[in-house]
Design a protein around this motif. Structure first.
Motif, PDB file in Angstrom:
ATOM      1  N   UNK A  34       9.762   7.296  15.438  1.00  0.00           N
ATOM      2  CA  UNK A  34      10.302   6.638  16.630  1.00  0.00           C
ATOM      3  C   UNK A  34      11.692   7.228  16.897  1.00  0.00           C
ATOM      4  N   UNK A  35      11.735   8.244  17.707  1.00  0.00           N
ATOM      5  CA  UNK A  35      12.993   8.927  18.025  1.00  0.00           C
ATOM      6  C   UNK A  35      12.914   9.352  19.488  1.00  0.00           C
ATOM      7  N   UNK A  36      13.776   8.790  20.318  1.00  0.00           N
ATOM      8  CA  UNK A  36      13.716   9.042  21.746  1.00  0.00           C
ATOM      9  C   UNK A  36      13.905  10.495  22.117  1.00  0.00           C
ATOM     10  N   UNK A  37      14.799  11.199  21.419  1.00  0.00           N
ATOM     11  CA  UNK A  37      15.040  12.600  21.747  1.00  0.00           C
ATOM     12  C   UNK A  37      13.828  13.457  21.399  1.00  0.00           C
ATOM     13  N   UNK A  38      13.245  13.212  20.237  1.00  0.00           N
ATOM     14  CA  UNK A  38      12.058  13.964  19.820  1.00  0.00           C
ATOM     15  C   UNK A  38      10.887  13.670  20.754  1.00  0.00           C
ATOM     16  N   UNK A  39      10.638  12.379  21.011  1.00  0.00           N
ATOM     17  CA  UNK A  39       9.538  12.003  21.906  1.00  0.00           C
ATOM     18  C   UNK A  39       9.732  12.581  23.304  1.00  0.00           C
ATOM     19  N   UNK A  40      10.963  12.506  23.788  1.00  0.00           N
ATOM     20  CA  UNK A  40      11.239  12.999  25.128  1.00  0.00           C
ATOM     21  C   UNK A  40      10.973  14.480  25.259  1.00  0.00           C
ATOM     22  N   UNK A  41      11.386  15.244  24.241  1.00  0.00           N
ATOM     23  CA  UNK A  41      11.179  16.688  24.285  1.00  0.00           C
ATOM     24  C   UNK A  41       9.692  17.033  24.275  1.00  0.00           C
ATOM     25  N   UNK A  42       8.949  16.467  23.338  1.00  0.00           N
ATOM     26  CA  UNK A  42       7.524  16.787  23.222  1.00  0.00           C
ATOM     27  C   UNK A  42       6.778  16.359  24.479  1.00  0.00           C
ATOM     28  N   UNK A  43       7.123  15.208  25.022  1.00  0.00           N
ATOM     29  CA  UNK A  43       6.398  14.719  26.193  1.00  0.00           C
ATOM     30  C   UNK A  43       6.767  15.460  27.473  1.00  0.00           C
ATOM     31  N   UNK A  44       7.931  16.071  27.526  1.00  0.00           N
ATOM     32  CA  UNK A  44       8.218  16.946  28.664  1.00  0.00           C
ATOM     33  C   UNK A  44       7.285  18.160  28.650  1.00  0.00           C
ATOM     34  N   UNK A  45       7.041  18.713  27.461  1.00  0.00           N
ATOM     35  CA  UNK A  45       6.079  19.819  27.350  1.00  0.00           C
ATOM     36  C   UNK A  45       4.689  19.341  27.753  1.00  0.00           C
ATOM     37  N   UNK A  46       4.307  18.163  27.283  1.00  0.00           N
ATOM     38  CA  UNK A  46       2.994  17.605  27.618  1.00  0.00           C
ATOM     39  C   UNK A  46       2.846  17.435  29.125  1.00  0.00           C
ATOM     40  N   UNK A  47       3.872  16.925  29.786  1.00  0.00           N
ATOM     41  CA  UNK A  47       3.785  16.708  31.238  1.00  0.00           C
ATOM     42  C   UNK A  47       3.634  18.035  31.988  1.00  0.00           C
ATOM     43  N   UNK A  48       4.350  19.065  31.534  1.00  0.00           N
ATOM     44  CA  UNK A  48       4.207  20.375  32.176  1.00  0.00           C
ATOM     45  C   UNK A  48       2.784  20.899  32.026  1.00  0.00           C
ATOM     46  N   UNK A  49       2.244  20.763  30.845  1.00  0.00           N
ATOM     47  CA  UNK A  49       0.883  21.238  30.608  1.00  0.00           C
ATOM     48  C   UNK A  49      -0.138  20.374  31.339  1.00  0.00           C
ATOM     49  N   UNK A  50       0.097  19.073  31.404  1.00  0.00           N
ATOM     50  CA  UNK A  50      -0.838  18.166  32.076  1.00  0.00           C
ATOM     51  C   UNK A  50      -0.976  18.516  33.549  1.00  0.00           C
ATOM     52  N   UNK A  51       0.108  18.957  34.169  1.00  0.00           N
ATOM     53  CA  UNK A  51       0.052  19.339  35.581  1.00  0.00           C
ATOM     54  C   UNK A  51      -0.832  20.562  35.787  1.00  0.00           C
ATOM     55  N   UNK A  52      -1.061  21.330  34.717  1.00  0.00           N
ATOM     56  CA  UNK A  52      -1.894  22.531  34.793  1.00  0.00           C
ATOM     57  C   UNK A  52      -3.267  22.334  34.172  1.00  0.00           C
ATOM     58  N   UNK A  53      -3.556  21.126  33.708  1.00  0.00           N
ATOM     59  CA  UNK A  53      -4.824  20.879  33.008  1.00  0.00           C
ATOM     60  C   UNK A  53      -5.971  20.751  33.999  1.00  0.00           C
ATOM     61  N   UNK A  54      -7.143  21.264  33.653  1.00  0.00           N
ATOM     62  CA  UNK A  54      -8.321  21.090  34.507  1.00  0.00           C
ATOM     63  C   UNK A  54      -8.967  19.732  34.261  1.00  0.00           C
ATOM     64  N   UNK A  55      -9.986  19.445  35.031  1.00  0.00           N
ATOM     65  CA  UNK A  55     -10.796  18.265  34.753  1.00  0.00           C
ATOM     66  C   UNK A  55     -10.151  16.965  35.179  1.00  0.00           C
TER      67      UNK A  55
END
Length: 286
Positions: free
Chosen positions: A56-77
């Protein structure tokens, strides 16, 4: 009469689907709806969060989820609501549950040499979700382990006392949802993940570089990557396939999220909890 017909139809669907499994794409045989993916994933994630040592670390979660959001915008399906959590365990690995629940090990974040490599692993796991490999596996496991009767209940929606997620997770356990995928599914996740990386502005060649890193780690420190090698095919052939594909994908424009070094430093002081070994065993793909 209608119940009998429904069971016969379920049997025919299962038999026909399983016989054709080897000839179809990895995610083609799937009796679950997209909405059911999300429901099953939510139930499985709730169970995972109770058992895994989540950081539970806001900085760690925030960083990883920014990458996830970028990839999600490019995800198919389907437009799943992708989100990630970091697991406090030193092994180099990650996994994802249906509906978009991504789990990234602390050891993976510490091991990558740049953000592109981390994005490559996350993209691979998100591709499993986008291609619905988890519920495709669950379709086969449900029919094989529980039989046509319960499969007929699932298709007919007759048991409303429990949500579908509770029924599936309770009957099969989480391992059936992300058990060791076939080589075809893994290759598909590599291909789709590399495409997602390029569209999101990451270098898909970094996925091949990470596979090379895993091979080197396996030679020098096999314990650190033992879980990855038990869950995934050998990285050498996968690296070659990505190298052959990457030049045709190119790389979109996009600035890095940035801050990997700071996140790695924050995770440097983290240590595994007493329950991590049991949790890791419980949540490996089988």
């Amino acid at each position: 009469m209608f119940r009998s017909l429904r069971r016969s139809a379920a049997a025919a669907m299962l038999a026909g689907g399983l016989l054709a499994a080897s000839a179809r794409p990895a995610a083609a045989i799937n009796l679950f709806s997209v909405q059911q993916d999300a429901q099953i994933g939510a139930q499985a994630a709730a169970q995972a969060n109770r058992q895994l040592p989540i950081i539970r670390d806001g900085e760690v979660d925030g960083y990883v989820n920014q990458i996830v959001r970028r990839l999600a915008a490019a995800a198919p399906g389907p437009r799943f609501q992708y989100r990630a959590q970091v697991v406090n365990t030193p092994e180099i690995n990650a996994f994802a549950l249906p509906g978009g629940y991504v789990y990234v090990n602390r050891g993976l974040i510490r091991a990558v040499r740049n953000e592109d490599e981390l994005a490559g692993v996350i993209a691979h796991e998100m591709a499993h979700v986008a291609q619905r490999h988890g519920t495709s596996q669950a379709t086969k496991a449900y029919g094989a382990q529980l039989g046509v009767g319960i499969l007929g209940q699932l298709l007919g929606g007759r048991d409303h006392r429990l949500g579908l997620g509770e029924q599936v997770v309770g009957s099969l356990g989480l391992n059936a949802l992300f058990m060791k995928f076939s080589r075809g599914a893994e290759s598909e996740a590599d291909r789709v993940g590399a495409q997602m990386m390029a569209r999101a502005g990451y270098d898909p060649m970094a996925m091949a570089h990470f596979f090379d890193l895993l091979a080197a780690q396996h030679r020098s420190n096999p314990g650190a990557v033992a879980q990855f090698f038990s869950d995934h095919p050998s990285p050498q052939n996968r690296s070659a396939a990505i190298r052959a594909m990457a030049p045709s994908l190119g790389r979109g424009r996009g600035a890095q999220v940035g801050g990997l070094g700071a996140v790695q430093a924050r995770l440097g002081g983290a240590s595994g909890s007493g329950r991590s070994a049991t949790a890791r065993t419980a949540y490996r793909r089988r």
